[in-house]
Motif scaffolding. Structure first.
Motif, mmCIF file in Angstrom:
data_model
loop_
_atom_site.group_PDB
_atom_site.id
_atom_site.type_symbol
_atom_site.label_atom_id
_atom_site.label_comp_id
_atom_site.label_asym_id
_atom_site.label_seq_id
_atom_site.Cartn_x
_atom_site.Cartn_y
_atom_site.Cartn_z
ATOM 1 N N ASN A 128 40.837 -35.370 -3.024
ATOM 2 C CA ASN A 128 42.006 -34.773 -2.393
ATOM 3 C C ASN A 128 42.089 -35.361 -0.988
ATOM 4 O OD1 ASN A 128 43.897 -33.282 -0.998
ATOM 5 N ND2 ASN A 128 43.265 -31.311 -1.817
ATOM 6 N N PRO A 129 43.028 -36.277 -0.761
ATOM 7 C CA PRO A 129 43.116 -36.931 0.545
ATOM 8 C C PRO A 129 43.424 -35.986 1.701
ATOM 9 C CG PRO A 129 44.762 -37.826 -0.993
ATOM 10 C CD PRO A 129 43.987 -36.795 -1.727
ATOM 11 N N ASP A 130 43.785 -34.738 1.406
ATOM 12 C CA ASP A 130 44.013 -33.765 2.471
ATOM 13 C C ASP A 130 42.718 -33.110 2.938
ATOM 14 O OD1 ASP A 130 46.754 -34.160 2.714
ATOM 15 O OD2 ASP A 130 47.182 -32.811 1.040
ATOM 16 N N MET A 131 41.607 -33.463 2.316
ATOM 17 C CA MET A 131 40.296 -32.998 2.771
ATOM 18 C C MET A 131 39.745 -34.019 3.741
ATOM 19 S SD MET A 131 38.330 -31.863 -0.664
ATOM 20 C CE MET A 131 38.952 -30.545 -1.675
ATOM 21 N N GLU A 132 39.071 -33.521 4.769
ATOM 22 C CA GLU A 132 38.434 -34.445 5.697
ATOM 23 C C GLU A 132 37.019 -33.965 6.000
ATOM 24 O OE1 GLU A 132 40.855 -34.725 9.181
ATOM 25 O OE2 GLU A 132 40.767 -32.588 9.587
ATOM 26 N N LEU A 133 36.168 -34.923 6.186
ATOM 27 C CA LEU A 133 34.768 -34.656 6.501
ATOM 28 C C LEU A 133 34.492 -35.080 7.932
ATOM 29 C CD1 LEU A 133 31.737 -34.091 5.895
ATOM 30 C CD2 LEU A 133 31.607 -36.436 5.030
ATOM 31 N N THR A 134 33.826 -34.192 8.657
ATOM 32 C CA THR A 134 33.280 -34.541 9.960
ATOM 33 C C THR A 134 31.775 -34.364 9.839
ATOM 34 O OG1 THR A 134 35.243 -33.712 11.085
ATOM 35 C CG2 THR A 134 33.246 -33.969 12.419
ATOM 36 N N ARG A 135 31.064 -35.390 10.216
ATOM 37 C CA ARG A 135 29.602 -35.321 10.203
ATOM 38 C C ARG A 135 29.116 -36.136 11.384
ATOM 39 N NH1 ARG A 135 27.724 -37.401 4.937
ATOM 40 N NH2 ARG A 135 28.241 -39.350 5.935
ATOM 41 N N THR A 136 28.263 -35.544 12.197
ATOM 42 C CA THR A 136 27.808 -36.240 13.401
ATOM 43 C C THR A 136 26.403 -36.804 13.271
ATOM 44 O OG1 THR A 136 26.947 -34.217 14.419
ATOM 45 C CG2 THR A 136 29.263 -34.760 14.841
ATOM 46 N N GLN A 137 25.686 -36.401 12.231
ATOM 47 C CA GLN A 137 24.309 -36.882 12.098
ATOM 48 C C GLN A 137 23.864 -36.806 10.642
ATOM 49 O OE1 GLN A 137 22.464 -34.000 14.745
ATOM 50 N NE2 GLN A 137 21.790 -32.764 13.009
ATOM 51 N N ALA A 143 18.024 -37.976 11.821
ATOM 52 C CA ALA A 143 18.253 -36.611 12.319
ATOM 53 C C ALA A 143 17.443 -35.594 11.499
ATOM 54 C CB ALA A 143 19.738 -36.265 12.250
ATOM 55 N N SER A 144 17.306 -34.409 12.044
ATOM 56 C CA SER A 144 16.574 -33.347 11.352
ATOM 57 C C SER A 144 17.360 -32.800 10.170
ATOM 58 C CB SER A 144 16.267 -32.200 12.320
ATOM 59 O OG SER A 144 17.492 -31.635 12.796
ATOM 60 N N HIS A 145 18.697 -32.948 10.207
ATOM 61 C CA HIS A 145 19.543 -32.474 9.119
ATOM 62 C C HIS A 145 20.883 -33.214 9.170
ATOM 63 C CE1 HIS A 145 20.869 -30.048 12.549
ATOM 64 N NE2 HIS A 145 22.034 -29.939 11.934
ATOM 65 N N CYS A 146 21.621 -33.127 8.093
ATOM 66 C CA CYS A 146 22.974 -33.668 8.041
ATOM 67 C C CYS A 146 23.927 -32.499 8.235
ATOM 68 C CB CYS A 146 23.270 -34.302 6.685
ATOM 69 S SG CYS A 146 22.068 -35.526 6.132
ATOM 70 N N ASP A 147 24.913 -32.674 9.086
ATOM 71 C CA ASP A 147 25.867 -31.594 9.354
ATOM 72 C C ASP A 147 27.225 -31.913 8.716
ATOM 73 O OD1 ASP A 147 26.374 -33.684 11.154
ATOM 74 O OD2 ASP A 147 26.905 -32.345 12.791
ATOM 75 N N PHE A 148 27.433 -31.378 7.539
ATOM 76 C CA PHE A 148 28.674 -31.583 6.799
ATOM 77 C C PHE A 148 29.677 -30.517 7.208
ATOM 78 C CE2 PHE A 148 25.767 -33.922 4.224
ATOM 79 C CZ PHE A 148 26.508 -34.810 3.472
ATOM 80 N N ARG A 149 30.869 -30.950 7.613
ATOM 81 C CA ARG A 149 31.939 -30.028 7.971
ATOM 82 C C ARG A 149 33.220 -30.539 7.316
ATOM 83 N NH1 ARG A 149 27.611 -28.469 9.132
ATOM 84 N NH2 ARG A 149 26.911 -27.575 11.108
ATOM 85 N N TYR A 150 33.548 -29.936 6.191
ATOM 86 C CA TYR A 150 34.776 -30.284 5.485
ATOM 87 C C TYR A 150 35.864 -29.288 5.867
ATOM 88 C CZ TYR A 150 32.087 -33.230 2.215
ATOM 89 O OH TYR A 150 31.294 -34.193 1.658
ATOM 90 N N ARG A 151 37.072 -29.809 6.055
ATOM 91 C CA ARG A 151 38.240 -28.962 6.347
ATOM 92 C C ARG A 151 39.446 -29.569 5.628
ATOM 93 N NH1 ARG A 151 38.045 -25.093 10.065
ATOM 94 N NH2 ARG A 151 36.341 -25.076 11.521
ATOM 95 N N MET A 152 40.407 -28.730 5.371
ATOM 96 C CA MET A 152 41.684 -29.231 4.895
ATOM 97 C C MET A 152 42.449 -29.684 6.131
ATOM 98 S SD MET A 152 41.286 -28.926 1.706
ATOM 99 C CE MET A 152 42.907 -29.425 1.144
#
Length: 158
Positions: A128-137, A143-152
């Motif tokens: 769904n191209p209206d979904m976007e992922l922001t991940r800083t690490q 990094a100690s973890h991956c930070d997945f932040r999906y939003r429409m």
């Protein structure tokens, strides 16, 4: 092919990609090898996303994405901590990534981001191209973890 855990599928793909990467690097240099492998994996991730969307039979939202996440976490491939989950936002941290561990064990940690991490945002293009992922690490990058932040995307909410 869905019966095979994604972690195992990625291992098989990586065994082949390793040799392709090495040939390209030898012939055309590191930059070109990364670009070619990156583009090939990106194309595959988009196609993978389209396949999941077609199976669903409608435009997926983040609730649908959450429902298919067990495909990637199967056999404890990812340990995740969900922070928020609804149709507009999906936020979680990956606290253990066996994909990263596997690529490092295979001697492919230097291209693990291409083989795995970069797929995540590209999958959305097909799903769904209206979904976007922001991940800083990422764990792959130390990094100690991956930070997945999906939003429409905002236009999708209107």
């Amino acid at each position: 092919m869905r019966e095979m855990p994604i972690l195992e599928r990625r291992r098989i793909e990586a065994m082949l990609m390793k040799h392709i990467y090495e040939v390209i690097r030898e012939r055309s240099g590191e930059e070109e090898a990364r670009a070619v492998i990156g583009q090939a994996i990106s194309n595959a991730a988009i196609e993978h996303g389209k396949g999941f969307a077609e199976e669903l039979g409608r435009t997926p939202d983040l609730g649908d994405f959450l429902a298919i996440m067990p495909n990637w976490t199967r056999e404890d491939a990812l340990q995740i901590e969900v922070l928020a989950a609804d149709k507009e936002e999906l936020a979680f941290n990956v606290t253990r990534c066996r994909y990263a561990e596997m690529y490092k064990e295979m001697g492919l940690g230097h291209i693990g981001d291409l083989l795995s991490c970069n797929r995540d945002g590209d999958f959305c293009i097909g799903y769904n191209p209206d979904m976007e992922l922001t991940r800083t690490q990422t764990i792959m990058k130390g990094a100690s973890h991956c930070d997945f932040r999906y939003r429409m995307k905002p236009k999708a909410r209107a």
